[in-house]
Design an enzyme around this catalytic site. Structure first.
Site, PDB file in Angstrom:
ATOM      1  N   GLY A   1      -6.160   5.146   0.025  1.00 30.77           N
ATOM      2  CA  GLY A   1      -7.529   5.077   0.503  1.00 30.77           C
ATOM      3  C   GLY A   1      -8.347   4.098  -0.304  1.00 30.77           C
ATOM      4  O   GLY A   1      -7.908   2.978  -0.615  1.00 30.77           O
TER       5      GLY A   1
ATOM      6  N   TYR B   1       0.825  -1.210   0.000  1.00 25.42           N
ATOM      7  CA  TYR B   1       0.000   0.000   0.000  1.00 25.42           C
ATOM      8  C   TYR B   1       0.857   1.257   0.000  1.00 25.42           C
ATOM      9  O   TYR B   1       1.803   1.391   0.783  1.00 25.42           O
ATOM     10  CB  TYR B   1      -0.914   0.008   1.232  1.00 25.42           C
ATOM     11  CG  TYR B   1      -1.732   1.267   1.376  1.00 25.42           C
ATOM     12  CD1 TYR B   1      -2.841   1.503   0.573  1.00 25.42           C
ATOM     13  CD2 TYR B   1      -1.372   2.240   2.318  1.00 25.42           C
ATOM     14  CE1 TYR B   1      -3.586   2.664   0.704  1.00 25.42           C
ATOM     15  CE2 TYR B   1      -2.112   3.401   2.458  1.00 25.42           C
ATOM     16  CZ  TYR B   1      -3.214   3.607   1.644  1.00 25.42           C
ATOM     17  OH  TYR B   1      -3.944   4.765   1.768  1.00 25.42           O
TER      18      TYR B   1
END
Length: 514
Positions: free
Chosen positions: A58, A51
């Site tokens: 998000g 990530y």
């Protein structure tokens, strides 16, 4: 020097940086850990989905980012989230935020290049403060907007604060021989995903709240002294049977202030060791609660400050971003260490007890100004002509209004969550909002206590009791009168109030309730 890395920072370290001209250095062992952590992530991230390195952010984390766009992704994150509004942080709030973020990065689990830490260190030592705006963060994926503005300054964009003025960052960097940060891998997310803004503001709050509590203890003691209170309600003998540390500390603080006062009375001399023949006593047997119950009211404030300080010190010494890069276990962990609930709840607790402290001060002020209650002083401690002059009447309005504002501000932000970010952030902390509201409550409280200080000094002049005061009270009186004279004629007092407010803040710093 304040050494960052390989040791826990304390509130005292923040106080040294902000108010004692402290300088920052990086611990060599911790610095090397940051280097190793970055090198591990750079190697480990190849051909893996991690990530914020090769994904969007998000709810857009499902989108893969090509290797060619990964550096641009970080710049896009910083620039797009530099969307704050409202007033910029003061330099003390900005510098506290920067130190908090630096310490988090120096834990060596954020995957950032060591140049990031070195640049924050250099900015702090050169007193170049990031321009961070008050409004923007919801305190769940960290203080994203506030910390984006810090990151924006680190890449040499936007404005920075120098000597209280906003100036273009690129100009200031050039003048000081500084090189803006280059994005290496995840410096954008590594700077933004964390609780450092709310924690930095919280550190300033706890420093000022401790000073405020010292001031409230001093003023409560002097108010009791001028009203010739009995000494048993702050005695060690009475307070030790209530097993709360804060109550004990406050009572001891009052005894310190009044140790050699000739006005404070001993109950046996007046009520125990003589025959009582009156049917109605002219003296009050017990004082009003705002005088008699000070240890029981300010004691919980003391204990709450201790708890809040522990939470803030735990938070500032934590890795509070996402993901966490663990080079020792050769793993990257995704989670929610950026969530600000610990700080948000601590700030709400702090503002509630500070509001109660303010309410106590306002009641003591009202007692001093109301001749029907104290039966010792003229209305509003008016040293001029009654009816023609107004004494402290105008000042009381400000104190009462400000106390009411604190009561409204004390509704907890911790319970006020609004889902956002396409419901990715579906429950948030509002931690930075909580910290900033708490700062406002603390600032307000100093205004109220300032008016109480005016009142006690004015009362000393009316009572002409200078020779019977404690040496501590005499010192406060003399220092006050060196700055501001008696309130006799009616004239604007707002400049005098600001002068005494500054004095009061410094007074609190010299009387720690350890």
């Amino acid at each position: 020097m304040i050494t960052v890395g390989n040791r826990k920072l304390s509130v005292d370290d923040f106080e040294k940086l902000l108010y004692q001209n402290g300088k920052v250095e990086l611990d060599n062992t911790a610095r090397e850990k940051v280097v190793v952590n970055f090198d591990f992530l750079q190697s480990y991230a190849q051909n893996k989905v991690i990530y914020g390195i090769n994904t969007g952010f998000g709810p857009m984390a499902q989108y893969k980012i090509s290797e060619d766009d990964q550096r641009q992704l970080q710049y896009n994150l910083i620039r797009s989230h530099s969307a704050g509004s409202g007033q910029p942080f003061s330099e003390e709030l900005s510098r506290a935020t920067m130190l908090a973020r630096l310490n988090s990065l120096m834990q060596g689990v954020s995957g950032v290049h060591v140049e990031t830490a070195e640049l924050i260190r250099d900015l702090l030592n050169k007193k170049i403060s990031a321009c961070i705006f008050e409004r923007g963060g919801v305190g769940a994926s960290g203080d994203l907007v506030q910390l984006a503005h810090l990151a924006l300054n680190l890449i040499g964009e936007g404005e920075v604060l120098v000597d209280g003025k906003l100036r273009p960052a690129n100009e200031v960097y050039s003048e000081n021989g500084l090189k803006p940060l280059d994005i290496h891998l995840r410096e954008g997310l590594g700077l933004m995903n964390g609780t450092s803004a709310m924690t930095g503001v919280g550190m300033v709050n706890i420093i000022q709240a401790k000073r405020l509590l010292s001031c409230a203890t001093i003023l409560s003691a002097i108010t009791n002294e001028l009203m010739k209170s009995f000494d048993d309600h702050f005695s060690e003998e009475l307070n030790h049977v209530k097993l709360h540390n804060g109550q004990t500390k406050i009572a001891a603080g009052i005894r310190t202030v009044l140790s050699d006062s000739k006005l404070i009375r001993k109950r046996p001399e007046h009520l125990y060791h003589r025959r009582i023949v009156e049917a109605v006593f002219t003296d009050k047997v017990q004082e009003y609660y705002s005088l008699r119950c000070v240890p029981q009211i300010l004691g919980p404030v003391y204990d709450t400050l201790v708890e809040v300080q522990r939470v803030l010190e735990d938070e500032v010494n934590s890795a509070n971003d996402n993901p966490v890069i663990d080079h020792e276990r050769e793993m990257v962990y995704h989670g929610g260490n950026f969530h600000g609930d610990y700080v948000s709840l601590a700030m709400d607790k702090l503002k509630i007890v500070i509001t109660k402290l303010t309410m106590l001060s306002e009641r003591q002020l009202n007692y001093l100004l109301n001749d029907k209650l104290n039966q010792k002083l003229p209305p509003f401690i008016n040293l001029g002509t009654l009816g023609l002059n107004f004494g402290l009447q105008g000042m009381q309005f400000m104190a009462t209004s400000t106390t009411a504002e604190n009561q409204t501000l004390s509704f907890p932000m911790y319970l006020h969550s609004i889902s956002n970010n396409n419901d990715n952030q579906d429950i948030v902390s509002m931690g930075c909002n909580a910290a900033l509201m708490t700062k406002r409550v603390i600032d307000n409280s100093f205004d109220v206590l300032t008016i109480q200080l005016f009142a006690v000094v004015q009362a000393i002049d009316f009572l002409k009791c200078h020779t019977r005061l404690s040496s501590f009270t005499t010192k406060v009186y003399d220092e006050f009168r060196a700055l501001v004279g008696p309130v006799l004629e009616d004239k604007p007092r707002y400049n005098d109030i600001q002068t005494i407010r500054k004095y009061l803040v410094n007074l609190g710093a010299t009387f720690p309730l350890n």
